[in-house]
Scaffold this motif. Structure first.
Motif, PDB file in Angstrom:
ATOM      1  N   SER A   1       0.815  -1.215   0.000  1.00 22.02           N
ATOM      2  CA  SER A   1       0.000   0.000   0.000  1.00 22.02           C
ATOM      3  C   SER A   1       0.847   1.262   0.000  1.00 22.02           C
ATOM      4  CB  SER A   1      -0.907   0.008   1.236  1.00 22.02           C
ATOM      5  OG  SER A   1      -1.732  -1.132   1.270  1.00 22.02           O
ATOM      6  N   LEU A   2       1.985   1.216   0.644  1.00 19.94           N
ATOM      7  CA  LEU A   2       2.766   2.432   0.847  1.00 19.94           C
ATOM      8  C   LEU A   2       4.006   2.519  -0.030  1.00 19.94           C
ATOM      9  CD1 LEU A   2       2.580   2.543   4.756  1.00 19.94           C
ATOM     10  CD2 LEU A   2       1.192   3.815   3.115  1.00 19.94           C
ATOM     11  N   ILE A   3       4.275   1.487  -0.815  1.00 12.61           N
ATOM     12  CA  ILE A   3       5.540   1.455  -1.536  1.00 12.61           C
ATOM     13  C   ILE A   3       5.586   2.508  -2.643  1.00 12.61           C
ATOM     14  CG2 ILE A   3       4.981  -0.230  -3.345  1.00 12.61           C
ATOM     15  CD1 ILE A   3       7.610  -1.665  -2.516  1.00 12.61           C
TER      16      ILE A   3
ATOM     17  N   ASP B   1       1.503  12.427  -3.151  1.00 13.33           N
ATOM     18  CA  ASP B   1       0.113  12.019  -3.368  1.00 13.33           C
ATOM     19  C   ASP B   1      -0.413  11.314  -2.121  1.00 13.33           C
ATOM     20  OD1 ASP B   1      -2.310  11.359  -4.415  1.00 13.33           O
ATOM     21  OD2 ASP B   1      -1.567   9.881  -5.843  1.00 13.33           O
ATOM     22  N   TRP B   2      -0.712  12.097  -1.080  1.00 13.49           N
ATOM     23  CA  TRP B   2      -1.201  11.505   0.167  1.00 13.49           C
ATOM     24  C   TRP B   2      -2.593  10.919  -0.013  1.00 13.49           C
ATOM     25  CZ3 TRP B   2       2.659  10.997   3.368  1.00 13.49           C
ATOM     26  CH2 TRP B   2       3.687  11.944   3.366  1.00 13.49           C
TER      27      TRP B   2
ATOM     28  N   LEU C   1      -6.210   6.034  -0.385  1.00 14.64           N
ATOM     29  CA  LEU C   1      -7.182   5.232  -1.130  1.00 14.64           C
ATOM     30  C   LEU C   1      -6.601   3.872  -1.508  1.00 14.64           C
ATOM     31  CD1 LEU C   1      -8.700   8.009  -3.410  1.00 14.64           C
ATOM     32  CD2 LEU C   1      -9.925   6.712  -1.657  1.00 14.64           C
ATOM     33  N   ALA C   2      -5.319   3.829  -1.858  1.00 19.87           N
ATOM     34  CA  ALA C   2      -4.677   2.550  -2.178  1.00 19.87           C
ATOM     35  C   ALA C   2      -4.651   1.642  -0.954  1.00 19.87           C
ATOM     36  CB  ALA C   2      -3.254   2.794  -2.692  1.00 19.87           C
ATOM     37  N   LEU C   3      -4.350   2.219   0.216  1.00 19.97           N
ATOM     38  CA  LEU C   3      -4.315   1.432   1.448  1.00 19.97           C
ATOM     39  C   LEU C   3      -5.689   0.845   1.761  1.00 19.97           C
ATOM     40  CD1 LEU C   3      -2.896   0.474   4.010  1.00 19.97           C
ATOM     41  CD2 LEU C   3      -3.417   2.688   5.049  1.00 19.97           C
TER      42      LEU C   3
ATOM     43  N   ALA D   1     -13.392   2.125  -3.033  1.00 18.09           N
ATOM     44  CA  ALA D   1     -12.092   2.788  -2.864  1.00 18.09           C
ATOM     45  C   ALA D   1     -11.246   2.658  -4.118  1.00 18.09           C
ATOM     46  CB  ALA D   1     -11.358   2.198  -1.663  1.00 18.09           C
ATOM     47  N   GLY D   2     -11.333   1.511  -4.801  1.00 19.36           N
ATOM     48  CA  GLY D   2     -10.584   1.338  -6.040  1.00 19.36           C
ATOM     49  C   GLY D   2     -11.035   2.305  -7.126  1.00 19.36           C
TER      50      GLY D   2
END
Length: 471
Positions: A32-34, A169-170, A175-177, A209-210
């Motif tokens: 998620s954070l990479i 892009d916080w 949203l990805a997380l 979310a996607g």
């Protein structure tokens, strides 16, 4: 971690689903954070972000060693994944930004070899540490290793960054997380309880979310996924292959190690030692694999590598109580090692060389995110779908049917990845070696050089403001 799962399950009284989450919890935060971490490295310095990741990973490792129950272990593993997310893209971005283009294939091959060595030595060392009497040592061993890494990095690694990097892009990261977390929970829960409200709600949240992530990325001024990434055919194709290959790898490595202990009756140390051939083969062949891909192109290595790994997955169907160590398991691992040594270096090289050098941080982050996300989603979805639930990891008769079906699915996926590579990568020219034609230069240089080729091994910005400022 994989070698220790049966011991952790027995010591903490955990179910198979909980053990899955000790793996997927780490991969969740990592995947998620990479992408965000790749952008942080490009903007604030790759060395700085790498050091921060090593320190955070080590702190979380100490927490993992001290946990009283499986829930706390999952939480500590999520923190550990955050440290891993900071480390992974920064390491490759440092390599790509500090080594000349002509030397990168060999360097990436060497990097891939040592990365493979680390990944394969881990189960071997883990098995030995388990023989000391506690699975907690597998986390404490990270502390002295991290100290060495910190000292070497501070003394010998130069700082690099992308001076043209814009904002972070916080919103996209959040949203990805949410998307990955909800999807992982849904994939884990739906096979066990398809009509459960929690499973259905998490699936709806993942979809919403996607969709929100896609819409947000199209509107934000600093997207996690720049348009350049989506327009590169080679970059998109190599990440499709990465998703298939690393998803199959994630599931196979999880179930194969458990099968050696639960079905074949190997001790943790014996199960870990069976992976030693992969270490030796990766060390010996990965640098040459990188050079060969640079010379003849990546197509055949990206085709043959997955096929060899798929053949090893089919060989793993023969694991049973009387399976011989030298007669079957070691040859199986040699075939798998040849596959990974053949494939990993060119796969990484194509992922990084498909975009201009200024985007190396985000390119590395995207490829890492795809690999980790694939393992996350496959490990969450496939075991429960084939019937590996509850305490089946500790019962040979209950484990074998699901294990065999999972091996067949992993093999089929790897064969598909090889076929995709053969169809797509007929010709691949690294981005930093493509000729820059005169029409890409602004007026008036384009008139003077019309018809000529400007060949460069560096990534030169094609923007009028750059040329006005520097020429």
């Amino acid at each position: 971690m994989t070698v220790a799962l049966p011991d952790i399950g027995r010591d903490l009284g955990a179910s198979f689903a909980s053990l899955q989450w000790t793996v997927t919890g780490y991969t969740l935060s990592l995947a998620s954070l990479i992408l965000l971490a790749g952008g942080l490295g490009d903007r604030y310095g790759r060395k700085r972000i790498f050091l921060l990741g090593v320190a955070g990973f080590t702190f979380a490792s100490v927490l993992c060693a001290a946990v009283p129950d499986v829930g706390t272990l999952i939480g500590a593993r999520i923190l550990q994944g955050i440290g891993g997310a900071l480390m992974a893209p920064a390491s490759m971005a440092i390599l790509q930004s500090t080594i000349a283009p002509g030397d990168r294939p060999r360097a990436i091959g060497t990097w891939s070899g040592f990365a493979g060595i680390a990944g394969v030595l881990a189960p071997f060392v883990g098995g030995w540490l388990l023989s000391l009497g506690s699975w907690r040592w597998i986390f404490l061993i990270n502390v002295p290793v991290a100290v060495i890494v910190l000292v070497v990095t501070m003394r010998h690694i130069p700082e690099t960054r992308d001076d043209e990097s814009s904002g972070m892009d916080w919103g996209g990261s959040a949203l990805a997380l949410v998307t990955l977390a909800a999807a992982t929970y849904a994939l884990t829960a739906i096979p066990a309880n398809p009509g459960g409200p929690g499973a259905l709600a998490s699936a709806l949240v993942a979809v919403a979310a996607g969709i929100g992530f896609v819409c947000y990325e199209q509107r934000t001024t600093s997207p996690m996924l720049p348009a350049l990434l989506r327009k590169s055919r080679s970059f998109v194709s190599i990440n499709v292959i990465t998703f298939i290959v690393y998803g199959a790898f994630g599931v196979f490595s999880l179930i194969f190690t458990i099968a050696l202990e639960t079905v074949a009756g190997y001790s943790p140390a014996e199960a870990g030692s069976t992976l030693l051939p992969i270490t030796i083969i990766s060390l010996a062949l990965s640098p040459s694999s990188g050079k060969l891909a640079a010379r003849v192109g990546p197509r055949w290595q990206l085709t043959i590598g997955p096929v060899l790994c798929g053949a090893a997955a089919l060989m793993a169907l023969q694991i049973k109580p009387d399976t011989g160590y030298w007669s079957w398991v070691i040859p199986l691992e040699c075939v798998f090692g040849l596959g990974t040594a053949t494939m990993v270096a060119p796969l990484t090289s194509v992922a990084l060389s498909s975009l201009p050098g200024g985007h190396v941080g985000v390119a590395s982050a995207v490829n890492n995110a795809v690999a980790r996300g694939a393992a996350l989603l496959w490990i969450a979805a496939l075991p429960p779908l084939v019937g590996l639930t509850g305490a089946s990891y500790a019962q040979s008769e209950a484990f074998q049917p699901g294990y065999r079906l999972a091996c067949v699915i992993c093999a089929a996926a790897l064969f598909v990845a090889g076929a995709v590579a053969a169809a797509v990568f007929r010709n691949h020219t690294p981005c930093d070696r493509r000729p820059l034609v005169a029409r890409s230069l602004p007026h008036p240089l384009s008139r003077q050089l019309r018809g000529a080729k400007v060949v460069s091994t560096f990534s030169i910005p094609h923007r009028p403001d750059f040329w006005r400022r520097n020429l």
